[in-house]
Each structure stands twice: as C-alpha cells, then as structure tokens.
Design an enzyme around this catalytic site. Sequence first.
Site, PDB file in Angstrom:
ATOM      1  N   GLY A 139      38.645  89.244  22.071  1.00  0.00           N
ATOM      2  CA  GLY A 139      38.324  87.962  22.677  1.00  0.00           C
ATOM      3  C   GLY A 139      38.483  88.071  24.180  1.00  0.00           C
ATOM      4  O   GLY A 139      39.218  88.920  24.676  1.00  0.00           O
ATOM      5  N   THR A 140      37.781  87.212  24.895  1.00  0.00           N
ATOM      6  CA  THR A 140      37.784  87.369  26.348  1.00  0.00           C
ATOM      7  C   THR A 140      38.390  86.170  27.068  1.00  0.00           C
ATOM      8  O   THR A 140      39.597  86.005  27.062  1.00  0.00           O
ATOM      9  CB  THR A 140      36.367  87.681  26.845  1.00  0.00           C
ATOM     10  OG1 THR A 140      35.436  86.734  26.285  1.00  0.00           O
ATOM     11  CG2 THR A 140      35.941  89.062  26.409  1.00  0.00           C
ATOM     12  N   THR A 141      37.587  85.288  27.658  1.00  0.00           N
ATOM     13  CA  THR A 141      38.105  84.388  28.690  1.00  0.00           C
ATOM     14  C   THR A 141      38.609  83.050  28.151  1.00  0.00           C
ATOM     15  O   THR A 141      37.897  82.347  27.440  1.00  0.00           O
ATOM     16  CB  THR A 141      37.017  84.128  29.741  1.00  0.00           C
ATOM     17  OG1 THR A 141      36.496  85.385  30.177  1.00  0.00           O
ATOM     18  CG2 THR A 141      37.578  83.386  30.935  1.00  0.00           C
ATOM     19  N   LYS A 154      38.530  80.793  19.883  1.00  0.00           N
ATOM     20  CA  LYS A 154      39.672  81.407  20.559  1.00  0.00           C
ATOM     21  C   LYS A 154      40.738  80.396  20.966  1.00  0.00           C
ATOM     22  O   LYS A 154      41.780  80.783  21.495  1.00  0.00           O
ATOM     23  CB  LYS A 154      39.207  82.144  21.811  1.00  0.00           C
ATOM     24  CG  LYS A 154      38.088  83.142  21.580  1.00  0.00           C
ATOM     25  CD  LYS A 154      37.647  83.732  22.907  1.00  0.00           C
ATOM     26  CE  LYS A 154      36.366  84.509  22.747  1.00  0.00           C
ATOM     27  NZ  LYS A 154      35.863  84.990  24.057  1.00  0.00           N
TER      28      LYS A 154
END
Length: 280
Positions: free
Chosen positions: A53-55, A86
């Site tokens: 997962g990112t931002t 997320k």
Amino acid sequence: MTQSHTGRSGFPPAYLDRVGSSFTDFLAQAAPDLLPGRRPLPSVHAGDLTPHGTTIVSVTYDGGVLMGGDRRATMGNLISSRDIEKVYPADTWSVIGIAGAAGIAIEMVRLYQVELEHYEKIEGLTLSLDGKANRLAQMIRGNLGAALQGLAVVPLFAGFDLDAAPGASPGRIFSYDVTGGNYEERGYAAVGSGSLFARNSLKKTWRPGLSGEDATRSLVEALYDAADDDSATGGPDPVRRLYPIVYRVDAEGAVRLTDDEVAAVAKTIVDERAAAEGQG
C-alpha cells in the site's frame, strides 16, 4: 482457575487465567503463532514479492480529524490492485491508515481492532488516545524482524481526543517508524511512497482552524498531487468509480465519507486544474 489441565467448559487454562486487558499479550500466551511477528521469516529480501500500500494523508480541522488514502497497491513495477482499502476505523473514536506490506498491514489492523475492543470489555472503559497510540507502537515493534526482510508496515493513526483540554484541538495525529517509534504530528501528516508530494501540497493548502469541508478539499488535493508525481499512488478513477477512502472523526465518532462526496471534491479539483491548463 489455575489448574494445568483443561478448564471448565473445555477451555484451556490460558483462557481462564489471563486477567490482563491486552489481547495481544493473551494471544502471545495462548497461540503465539497467530501473531504476525512470531512467524518464520523468509531467508531472502521479500519486499518485491508482496503487494504494498502507498499513500495515506491525515489533517486536523476545527472539530476533529480526517484521514484518507488512495486505492492503489503495487508489487514492484506492477499495479497489483486498483481498489484496495487502506483506511479503517480502529474503534468509535479513531482511524488507522496503512502503508507497506499490504497483507501484514491488514492483519495488523484487524488485530489492533480486537485489541481495543478487548481492552474496553475487560476494563469497562475506552483506552485513552495516547494509550491507543502506544499500543499500536508495540505491535509495530513486534513486526521489526519482518520489516528488516522488506515486509515493513508503517501506519498512520488519528483520532478524536475525548480528554482534550479546553481550547485544545481534539483531533490528533500520530506517525510511526518501523521500530515502533511514536511521533505526534501537528496539523497534518502523510506516509507512503507519495508522502513527500502530499506534504508539499498540504503546506500550501492547510492552515489551523479549517472547516471540515475545506479540510476535506485539502486532503483530497494532497492525494491528487501525490498521484501526479508518484506512480505507486492512484489518482481519482471516474471510469471505475474509484476514489480515495476518507474518514472523518469528530464528536459523533468515525464516519466514512461516501464515494459521491469524495467524487464531488475530486471533480472540482480536476476541473480547476483543467481550466488552469487551458489558460496556460
């Protein structure tokens, strides 16, 4: 209650002896193999073998705090998922956003949700916001071995402080490092691969005392700017109806904004950017 054989109703003694309020401590005694940090680790660096997962972005506003995250997960140079979630409610008064190894992060979130619920049932009261932040730090520290193998989990935590002093902002944000270091942020914070660009955006759009509507705009715009410069961060996708997940936490508790609400904010930003490009 402390006999070594099976207890009443067929429960093992661990289920009857433990009186602590930490579910993680109980699990460490009853079934340690179920804890993410207690599992055998791969002998090679495994960071590129699992979706990441990112931002994640969080901002305070006049009355509470917001947290949002994009929908993309990556695996190396590939998009492994376009619609991953997320950001999750940790309990009624707090939310948690995940960046890092997606599978371990989601499992950690679920364990953390049970941890807070278990404490409330055992103690008969809600853990303080600082206590919640510290419990999460302990869980992250327990994942250090996996983090060193490339399976790091770096969440962002935010909540409404029921014990906030008069005049103090009730919305609070906590960030972490892979060793479990716990840091309270002021005003706004971001984690993940696009966090640098998101923070730069927030520097220009966030200010103390923002209304909920303006803070939502600031948060969604930060995610839009991150997606513009970071390939691992997904931008608004009107074709698939995929927009950032945004939670608001105020005196009424944690509430997820609807896709239509987020889509309207994203559309305004896109239209303004398109108009600006046309004038150029």
